[in-house]
Design a protein around this motif. Sequence first.
Motif, PDB file in Angstrom:
ATOM      1  N   SER A  60      11.903  52.368  36.481  1.00  0.00           N
ATOM      2  CA  SER A  60      12.026  51.953  35.073  1.00  0.00           C
ATOM      3  C   SER A  60      12.302  50.459  34.953  1.00  0.00           C
ATOM      4  CB  SER A  60      13.128  52.756  34.373  1.00  0.00           C
ATOM      5  OG  SER A  60      14.353  52.496  35.008  1.00  0.00           O
ATOM      6  N   ARG A  61      13.053  49.909  35.905  1.00  0.00           N
ATOM      7  CA  ARG A  61      13.322  48.463  35.924  1.00  0.00           C
ATOM      8  C   ARG A  61      12.010  47.700  36.065  1.00  0.00           C
ATOM      9  NH1 ARG A  61      17.600  44.963  35.872  1.00  0.00           N
ATOM     10  NH2 ARG A  61      17.054  44.151  37.919  1.00  0.00           N
ATOM     11  N   LYS A  62      11.137  48.268  36.907  1.00  0.00           N
ATOM     12  CA  LYS A  62       9.843  47.637  37.152  1.00  0.00           C
ATOM     13  C   LYS A  62       9.026  47.601  35.852  1.00  0.00           C
ATOM     14  CE  LYS A  62       6.957  49.982  39.682  1.00  0.00           C
ATOM     15  NZ  LYS A  62       5.756  50.068  38.874  1.00  0.00           N
ATOM     16  N   GLU A  63       9.052  48.736  35.111  1.00  0.00           N
ATOM     17  CA  GLU A  63       8.315  48.800  33.851  1.00  0.00           C
ATOM     18  C   GLU A  63       8.869  47.813  32.839  1.00  0.00           C
ATOM     19  OE1 GLU A  63       8.551  52.869  32.804  1.00  0.00           O
ATOM     20  OE2 GLU A  63       7.039  53.462  34.266  1.00  0.00           O
ATOM     21  N   ASP A  64      10.214  47.677  32.815  1.00  0.00           N
ATOM     22  CA  ASP A  64      10.846  46.768  31.870  1.00  0.00           C
ATOM     23  C   ASP A  64      10.372  45.335  32.066  1.00  0.00           C
ATOM     24  OD1 ASP A  64      12.185  48.865  30.927  1.00  0.00           O
ATOM     25  OD2 ASP A  64      14.075  48.459  31.952  1.00  0.00           O
ATOM     26  N   LYS A  65      10.172  44.982  33.336  1.00  0.00           N
ATOM     27  CA  LYS A  65       9.808  43.605  33.635  1.00  0.00           C
ATOM     28  C   LYS A  65       8.400  43.273  33.184  1.00  0.00           C
ATOM     29  CE  LYS A  65      12.915  42.292  37.338  1.00  0.00           C
ATOM     30  NZ  LYS A  65      13.033  41.683  38.650  1.00  0.00           N
ATOM     31  N   TYR A  66       7.534  44.305  33.140  1.00  0.00           N
ATOM     32  CA  TYR A  66       6.137  44.044  32.758  1.00  0.00           C
ATOM     33  C   TYR A  66       6.001  43.726  31.272  1.00  0.00           C
ATOM     34  CZ  TYR A  66       4.245  45.236  37.284  1.00  0.00           C
ATOM     35  OH  TYR A  66       3.933  45.242  38.606  1.00  0.00           O
ATOM     36  N   ARG A  91       5.214  47.047  43.273  1.00  0.00           N
ATOM     37  CA  ARG A  91       5.656  45.787  42.671  1.00  0.00           C
ATOM     38  C   ARG A  91       5.121  44.563  43.420  1.00  0.00           C
ATOM     39  NH1 ARG A  91       6.607  42.712  39.178  1.00  0.00           N
ATOM     40  NH2 ARG A  91       8.580  41.702  38.680  1.00  0.00           N
ATOM     41  N   VAL A  92       5.342  44.538  44.744  1.00  0.00           N
ATOM     42  CA  VAL A  92       4.941  43.350  45.525  1.00  0.00           C
ATOM     43  C   VAL A  92       3.441  43.368  45.794  1.00  0.00           C
ATOM     44  CG1 VAL A  92       5.328  42.054  47.661  1.00  0.00           C
ATOM     45  CG2 VAL A  92       7.231  43.263  46.584  1.00  0.00           C
ATOM     46  N   LEU A  93       2.924  44.501  46.289  1.00  0.00           N
ATOM     47  CA  LEU A  93       1.488  44.572  46.600  1.00  0.00           C
ATOM     48  C   LEU A  93       0.647  44.899  45.366  1.00  0.00           C
ATOM     49  CD1 LEU A  93       1.603  46.486  50.021  1.00  0.00           C
ATOM     50  CD2 LEU A  93       1.333  44.044  49.664  1.00  0.00           C
ATOM     51  N   LYS A  94       1.319  45.279  44.301  1.00  0.00           N
ATOM     52  CA  LYS A  94       0.669  45.605  43.025  1.00  0.00           C
ATOM     53  C   LYS A  94      -0.420  46.696  43.184  1.00  0.00           C
ATOM     54  CE  LYS A  94       1.681  41.140  40.981  1.00  0.00           C
ATOM     55  NZ  LYS A  94       3.076  41.520  40.791  1.00  0.00           N
ATOM     56  N   MET A  95      -0.039  47.753  43.908  1.00  0.00           N
ATOM     57  CA  MET A  95      -0.956  48.893  44.050  1.00  0.00           C
ATOM     58  C   MET A  95      -0.690  49.911  42.938  1.00  0.00           C
ATOM     59  SD  MET A  95      -0.661  49.252  48.202  1.00  0.00           S
ATOM     60  CE  MET A  95      -1.793  50.618  48.425  1.00  0.00           C
ATOM     61  N   ASP A  96      -0.359  49.414  41.771  1.00  0.00           N
ATOM     62  CA  ASP A  96      -0.021  50.268  40.628  1.00  0.00           C
ATOM     63  C   ASP A  96      -1.143  51.208  40.204  1.00  0.00           C
ATOM     64  OD1 ASP A  96       2.437  49.101  40.453  1.00  0.00           O
ATOM     65  OD2 ASP A  96       2.381  49.079  38.258  1.00  0.00           O
ATOM     66  N   ASN A  97      -2.379  50.764  40.467  1.00  0.00           N
ATOM     67  CA  ASN A  97      -3.519  51.587  40.038  1.00  0.00           C
ATOM     68  C   ASN A  97      -3.700  52.840  40.894  1.00  0.00           C
ATOM     69  OD1 ASN A  97      -4.135  50.060  42.248  1.00  0.00           O
ATOM     70  ND2 ASN A  97      -6.284  49.795  41.718  1.00  0.00           N
ATOM     71  N   ASN A  98      -2.987  52.913  42.003  1.00  0.00           N
ATOM     72  CA  ASN A  98      -3.096  54.103  42.848  1.00  0.00           C
ATOM     73  C   ASN A  98      -1.724  54.495  43.410  1.00  0.00           C
ATOM     74  OD1 ASN A  98      -4.087  56.227  44.281  1.00  0.00           O
ATOM     75  ND2 ASN A  98      -5.571  55.032  45.473  1.00  0.00           N
ATOM     76  N   LYS A  99      -0.872  54.940  42.527  1.00  0.00           N
ATOM     77  CA  LYS A  99       0.487  55.309  42.936  1.00  0.00           C
ATOM     78  C   LYS A  99       0.542  56.495  43.903  1.00  0.00           C
ATOM     79  CE  LYS A  99       2.978  53.300  39.079  1.00  0.00           C
ATOM     80  NZ  LYS A  99       3.764  53.516  37.859  1.00  0.00           N
ATOM     81  N   PRO A 100      -0.346  57.522  43.732  1.00  0.00           N
ATOM     82  CA  PRO A 100      -0.303  58.627  44.701  1.00  0.00           C
ATOM     83  C   PRO A 100      -0.533  58.157  46.138  1.00  0.00           C
ATOM     84  CG  PRO A 100      -1.579  59.263  42.789  1.00  0.00           C
ATOM     85  CD  PRO A 100      -1.278  57.798  42.628  1.00  0.00           C
ATOM     86  N   GLY A 117      -6.527  44.777  52.640  1.00  0.00           N
ATOM     87  CA  GLY A 117      -5.557  45.183  53.663  1.00  0.00           C
ATOM     88  C   GLY A 117      -4.211  45.658  53.131  1.00  0.00           C
ATOM     89  N   LYS A 118      -4.149  45.944  51.827  1.00  0.00           N
ATOM     90  CA  LYS A 118      -2.854  46.328  51.251  1.00  0.00           C
ATOM     91  C   LYS A 118      -2.250  47.601  51.863  1.00  0.00           C
ATOM     92  CE  LYS A 118      -3.251  43.966  46.841  1.00  0.00           C
ATOM     93  NZ  LYS A 118      -3.388  44.104  45.388  1.00  0.00           N
ATOM     94  N   PRO A 119      -3.051  48.669  52.071  1.00  0.00           N
ATOM     95  CA  PRO A 119      -2.443  49.871  52.668  1.00  0.00           C
ATOM     96  C   PRO A 119      -1.850  49.592  54.048  1.00  0.00           C
ATOM     97  CG  PRO A 119      -4.612  50.362  51.784  1.00  0.00           C
ATOM     98  CD  PRO A 119      -4.461  48.880  51.719  1.00  0.00           C
ATOM     99  N   LEU A 120      -2.554  48.744  54.798  1.00  0.00           N
ATOM    100  CA  LEU A 120      -2.085  48.395  56.135  1.00  0.00           C
ATOM    101  C   LEU A 120      -0.779  47.602  56.065  1.00  0.00           C
ATOM    102  CD1 LEU A 120      -3.266  48.885  58.922  1.00  0.00           C
ATOM    103  CD2 LEU A 120      -4.275  46.603  58.831  1.00  0.00           C
ATOM    104  N   VAL A 121      -0.740  46.652  55.150  1.00  0.00           N
ATOM    105  CA  VAL A 121       0.475  45.839  54.973  1.00  0.00           C
ATOM    106  C   VAL A 121       1.631  46.750  54.556  1.00  0.00           C
ATOM    107  CG1 VAL A 121       1.564  44.019  53.597  1.00  0.00           C
ATOM    108  CG2 VAL A 121      -0.785  43.739  54.391  1.00  0.00           C
TER     109      VAL A 121
END
Lengths: 95, 284
Positions: A89-95, B38-47, B247-251
Amino acid sequence: MNTMKTMKKISYVILILSFIAALYIMMTHMGLSKELNFGAGAYYYADIPEFERYIRDDVYESQVSIWIIMVIFLIWRAVMYKLWLYIDSRKEDKY
Amino acid sequence: MGFSVLFSNIVNFGLYGIAIAWLVTPVVIIFMWYFGTRVLKMDNNKPFVITIASATSVCGTSAAIATAAASNAKKNDLSLAVSISIIFTIIMMVLEPVIIRATGLGELMGGALIGGTVDSTGAVTVAGTALGKLGQTTAVLVKSIQNIMIGFIAFAVAVFFTTRVENDGKHKASASEIWTRLPKFILGFFAASLIASFIVQPLLGKSVVGSVNKLLDQYKNWAFVLAFTSIGLSTNFREIREEISGGKPLVLYVVGQIFNIVLTFAVVYIALSGKYFPLPAIAL
């Protein structure tokens, strides 16, 4: 961005080294432990004959009751789940 | 599989086992979730992120399959997560005992470190054996306790994805919605584990559980063969190439595994070095 590039490079170097190491290990049979050589299927534990005998429940006598351990386990699970929700949720807040 | 993952193994290494096997695992999963999204920004594939995270922190392939089903991951993602996990497991299985010997860490701490960090149970047994009898016993003790978490983590992931990731945020997911989306195999896993641990083993003995498992193993192995074949048949390498580009999954895996090793080592050192707590008396 530079950090990301460096991390990618390091990861690829590790991957390439891993492949080379894997080939070397297979060529020299380093991965084989004589008493645990069950062929190609040895990687997965279900293929190790009588795997249960490796799980020894007679080597250590716990002074703590199973129920106390289970309670600790469940509390820790709950705390970690809440932490996961909080971080997400913290992550979402930051966006 | 649930029948062979005995919940009663929980006491086999007392509080030492709890600390090493359970303290670290969820922390690594949460770290990898944060790092991946957050860091790698793989938000589009959370599973995919959670599948790699659970494969890294629990027990490789089995955890990846359970979590992928719980989070509705794509087959390609599961294939990729399993592939990465297997490649690095083989390397760790061989190199970890070598490094442990070279550093003089000892069989007790070394075995616990292997049990907590090497992904597959079979690989843990082999790597622990390379250290010696005590190393093997400690490694398998820690791993068998860690394996108990597969069902719990899959359940938590299923609830998390149902209530947060797949939820549009406009309404709170109801209990019936969670029930509908929850992969029911998790309940079967729990039921089998609990029945074997608290009914069959106390009433009929460990040897009976072993005999039943011996029989079930044949079916389980066939089921795994079919599962892996199905995963292979539904894998699209073109899509995987796109997935891995950058290379994000590898990282994610490498950073997560390094974090896992460092954290596990810290806990193993605190618990088993003899400086902070009395050493456990393990009778071989």
